[in-house]
Write a protein that holds these residues in place. Structure first.
Motif, PDB file in Angstrom:
ATOM      1  N   PHE A 186       0.874  -1.194  -0.036  1.00  0.00           N
ATOM      2  CA  PHE A 186      -0.081   0.012   0.000  1.00  0.00           C
ATOM      3  C   PHE A 186       0.865   1.132   0.048  1.00  0.00           C
ATOM      4  N   SER A 187       1.931   1.497   0.767  1.00  0.00           N
ATOM      5  CA  SER A 187       2.879   2.413   0.743  1.00  0.00           C
ATOM      6  C   SER A 187       3.491   2.866  -0.498  1.00  0.00           C
ATOM      7  N   GLU A 188       3.760   1.581  -1.251  1.00  0.00           N
ATOM      8  CA  GLU A 188       4.561   1.763  -2.660  1.00  0.00           C
ATOM      9  C   GLU A 188       3.427   2.401  -3.578  1.00  0.00           C
ATOM     10  N   ALA A 189       2.130   1.949  -3.401  1.00  0.00           N
ATOM     11  CA  ALA A 189       1.011   2.620  -4.321  1.00  0.00           C
ATOM     12  C   ALA A 189       0.913   3.920  -4.053  1.00  0.00           C
ATOM     13  N   ILE A 190       0.956   4.463  -2.763  1.00  0.00           N
ATOM     14  CA  ILE A 190       1.013   5.983  -2.361  1.00  0.00           C
ATOM     15  C   ILE A 190       1.970   6.565  -2.830  1.00  0.00           C
ATOM     16  N   GLU A 191       3.203   6.102  -2.765  1.00  0.00           N
ATOM     17  CA  GLU A 191       4.403   6.762  -3.411  1.00  0.00           C
ATOM     18  C   GLU A 191       4.272   7.038  -4.734  1.00  0.00           C
ATOM     19  N   ASN A 192       3.512   5.850  -5.584  1.00  0.00           N
ATOM     20  CA  ASN A 192       3.542   6.109  -6.974  1.00  0.00           C
ATOM     21  C   ASN A 192       2.480   6.981  -7.527  1.00  0.00           C
ATOM     22  N   MET A 193       1.682   7.380  -6.677  1.00  0.00           N
ATOM     23  CA  MET A 193       0.483   8.297  -7.234  1.00  0.00           C
ATOM     24  C   MET A 193       0.818   9.542  -7.583  1.00  0.00           C
ATOM     25  N   ASP A 194      -0.032  10.227  -8.623  1.00  0.00           N
ATOM     26  CA  ASP A 194       0.384  11.479  -9.258  1.00  0.00           C
ATOM     27  C   ASP A 194       0.077  12.499  -8.165  1.00  0.00           C
ATOM     28  N   LEU A 195       0.820  13.331  -7.722  1.00  0.00           N
ATOM     29  CA  LEU A 195       0.544  14.660  -6.961  1.00  0.00           C
ATOM     30  C   LEU A 195       0.058  15.532  -7.513  1.00  0.00           C
ATOM     31  N   GLY A 196      -0.415  15.717  -8.619  1.00  0.00           N
ATOM     32  CA  GLY A 196      -0.851  16.762  -9.222  1.00  0.00           C
ATOM     33  C   GLY A 196      -2.219  17.168  -8.717  1.00  0.00           C
ATOM     34  N   PRO A 197      -3.254  16.300  -8.544  1.00  0.00           N
ATOM     35  CA  PRO A 197      -4.762  16.524  -8.060  1.00  0.00           C
ATOM     36  C   PRO A 197      -4.370  17.126  -6.426  1.00  0.00           C
ATOM     37  N   THR A 198      -3.316  16.462  -5.679  1.00  0.00           N
ATOM     38  CA  THR A 198      -3.141  16.601  -4.397  1.00  0.00           C
ATOM     39  C   THR A 198      -2.721  18.465  -4.271  1.00  0.00           C
ATOM     40  N   GLU A 199      -1.859  18.657  -4.995  1.00  0.00           N
ATOM     41  CA  GLU A 199      -1.305  20.105  -5.099  1.00  0.00           C
ATOM     42  C   GLU A 199      -2.292  21.298  -5.491  1.00  0.00           C
ATOM     43  N   ALA A 200      -3.230  20.609  -6.549  1.00  0.00           N
ATOM     44  CA  ALA A 200      -4.354  21.501  -6.997  1.00  0.00           C
ATOM     45  C   ALA A 200      -5.428  21.850  -5.846  1.00  0.00           C
ATOM     46  N   LEU A 201      -5.789  20.695  -5.015  1.00  0.00           N
ATOM     47  CA  LEU A 201      -6.809  20.784  -4.081  1.00  0.00           C
ATOM     48  C   LEU A 201      -6.327  21.707  -2.971  1.00  0.00           C
ATOM     49  N   LEU A 202      -4.892  21.470  -2.441  1.00  0.00           N
ATOM     50  CA  LEU A 202      -4.253  22.216  -1.564  1.00  0.00           C
ATOM     51  C   LEU A 202      -4.051  23.747  -1.858  1.00  0.00           C
ATOM     52  N   ALA A 203      -3.997  24.165  -3.297  1.00  0.00           N
ATOM     53  CA  ALA A 203      -3.913  25.298  -3.734  1.00  0.00           C
ATOM     54  C   ALA A 203      -5.212  26.193  -3.757  1.00  0.00           C
ATOM     55  N   THR A 204      -6.327  25.283  -3.873  1.00  0.00           N
ATOM     56  CA  THR A 204      -7.677  25.905  -3.589  1.00  0.00           C
ATOM     57  C   THR A 204      -8.163  26.011  -2.180  1.00  0.00           C
ATOM     58  N   GLY A 205      -7.391  25.768  -1.367  1.00  0.00           N
ATOM     59  CA  GLY A 205      -7.668  25.738   0.072  1.00  0.00           C
ATOM     60  C   GLY A 205      -8.491  24.468   0.855  1.00  0.00           C
ATOM     61  N   ALA A 206      -8.257  23.644   0.329  1.00  0.00           N
ATOM     62  CA  ALA A 206      -8.815  22.292   0.707  1.00  0.00           C
ATOM     63  C   ALA A 206      -7.951  21.790   1.747  1.00  0.00           C
ATOM     64  N   ASN A 207      -8.771  21.172   2.765  1.00  0.00           N
ATOM     65  CA  ASN A 207      -8.001  20.687   4.141  1.00  0.00           C
ATOM     66  C   ASN A 207      -7.490  19.483   3.884  1.00  0.00           C
ATOM     67  N   ARG A 208      -6.850  18.654   4.818  1.00  0.00           N
ATOM     68  CA  ARG A 208      -5.976  17.440   4.750  1.00  0.00           C
ATOM     69  C   ARG A 208      -7.118  16.353   4.405  1.00  0.00           C
ATOM     70  N   PHE A 209      -8.526  16.321   4.976  1.00  0.00           N
ATOM     71  CA  PHE A 209      -9.290  15.329   4.881  1.00  0.00           C
ATOM     72  C   PHE A 209      -9.912  15.443   3.490  1.00  0.00           C
ATOM     73  N   GLN A 210     -10.007  16.509   2.987  1.00  0.00           N
ATOM     74  CA  GLN A 210     -10.730  16.714   1.739  1.00  0.00           C
ATOM     75  C   GLN A 210      -9.630  16.212   0.744  1.00  0.00           C
ATOM     76  N   VAL A 211      -8.294  16.387   0.885  1.00  0.00           N
ATOM     77  CA  VAL A 211      -7.519  16.226  -0.041  1.00  0.00           C
ATOM     78  C   VAL A 211      -7.191  14.468  -0.089  1.00  0.00           C
TER      79      VAL A 211
END
Length: 265
Positions: free
Chosen positions: A159-184
């Protein structure tokens, strides 16, 4: 038309020769450490009896109105594998995020998570089953705990390897819009890693079904318990039907699990 001969660098050739020599020495050392004294005189007789039992299984043992039978043993084994896999798939998720490098800014935190998962999966299922048998007594509950705890280490690593291989683009986009950690986590992380999580869980379930048959031999429930009793009493016909039932169950589960994983991926 001219041809050019490409010469390999001497360093690469020396490296390959060194690897070959080391592997050859490792194999020679491994075979030299095996103390093989030949087969016992009764090995041929026992082998013939087992083969005869497999081809002439005890069909009456498939279902008995009272007492233990093949179907109850297989269902018990299947239940142990299902519960052990379910427990590990839930409990390993926090460990997976703990061990993922791209979740924490500090490598020391993910390093401790990887170390914790390595410690958990160091002990084989059979060792954990022996420990839990001493703690909670023989039976299926000890088998569930053994499979569940060991699978946390294995699934947590995957599972940790799957998390490491995910695309961080959507995560950074949500953080830029002000989303909290749970929403991300809910809208960016889980949709990406959930198919891999489910695929790895099904694959681990296949392994746990095979492991559950072994744990019964030492008293952790499942079809392994009547199998060891049949082997001890030299009831080869019953051994034959039990082995046949294990083969059929494992084959069907592999086919179903493989079909589901192909649909997911």
């Amino acid at each position: 038309m001219s041809t050019y001969s490409v010469k390999r660098p001497p360093r690469k050739i020396f490296f390959k020769i060194t690897i070959f020599v080391l592997l050859t020495a490792l194999y020679v050392w491994s075979f030299a450490g095996i103390d093989f004294n030949g087969f016992k005189e009764t090995a041929g007789i026992i082998s013939q009896a087992i083969i005869r039992g497999i081809f002439h299984p005890d069909w009456d043992y498939v279902y008995l109105p009272e007492g233990e039978d093949l179907l109850r043993g297989l269902l018990d084994t299947l239940a142990i594998a299902v519960l052990g896999t379910f427990i590990s798939a839930i409990l390993c998720v926090p460990f997976a995020f703990w061990a993922a490098n791209n979740i924490s800014k500090f490598k020391q935190i993910s390093g401790t998570g990887k170390f914790a998962l390595s410690v958990v999966r160091t002990f084989p299922e059979i060792i954990m089953a022996i420990i839990f048998i001493k703690a909670v007594g023989p039976g299926s509950f000890a088998g569930v705990l053994a499979l569940g705890l060991h699978s946390i280490g294995m699934l947590g690593k995957l599972f940790s390897e799957a998390i490491e291989n995910m695309d961080l683009g959507p995560t950074e986009a949500l953080l830029a819009t002000g989303a909290n950690r749970f929403q991300v986590l809910w809208f960016a992380v889980l949709p990406q890693v959930f198919p891999d999580f489910l695929s790895y869980t099904l694959y681990r379930f296949e392994i746990n079904v095979r492991s559950a048959t072994i744990l019964g031999v030492i008293g952790a429930g499942g079809i392994g318990t009547p199998l060891i009793f049949a082997l001890t009493s030299r009831d080869w016909n019953r051994v034959g039907i039990i082995l046949l039932g294990i083969v059929v169950m494992v084959t069907l589960i592999d086919m179903i699990s493989g079909f589901i994983r192909r649909k997911i991926v």
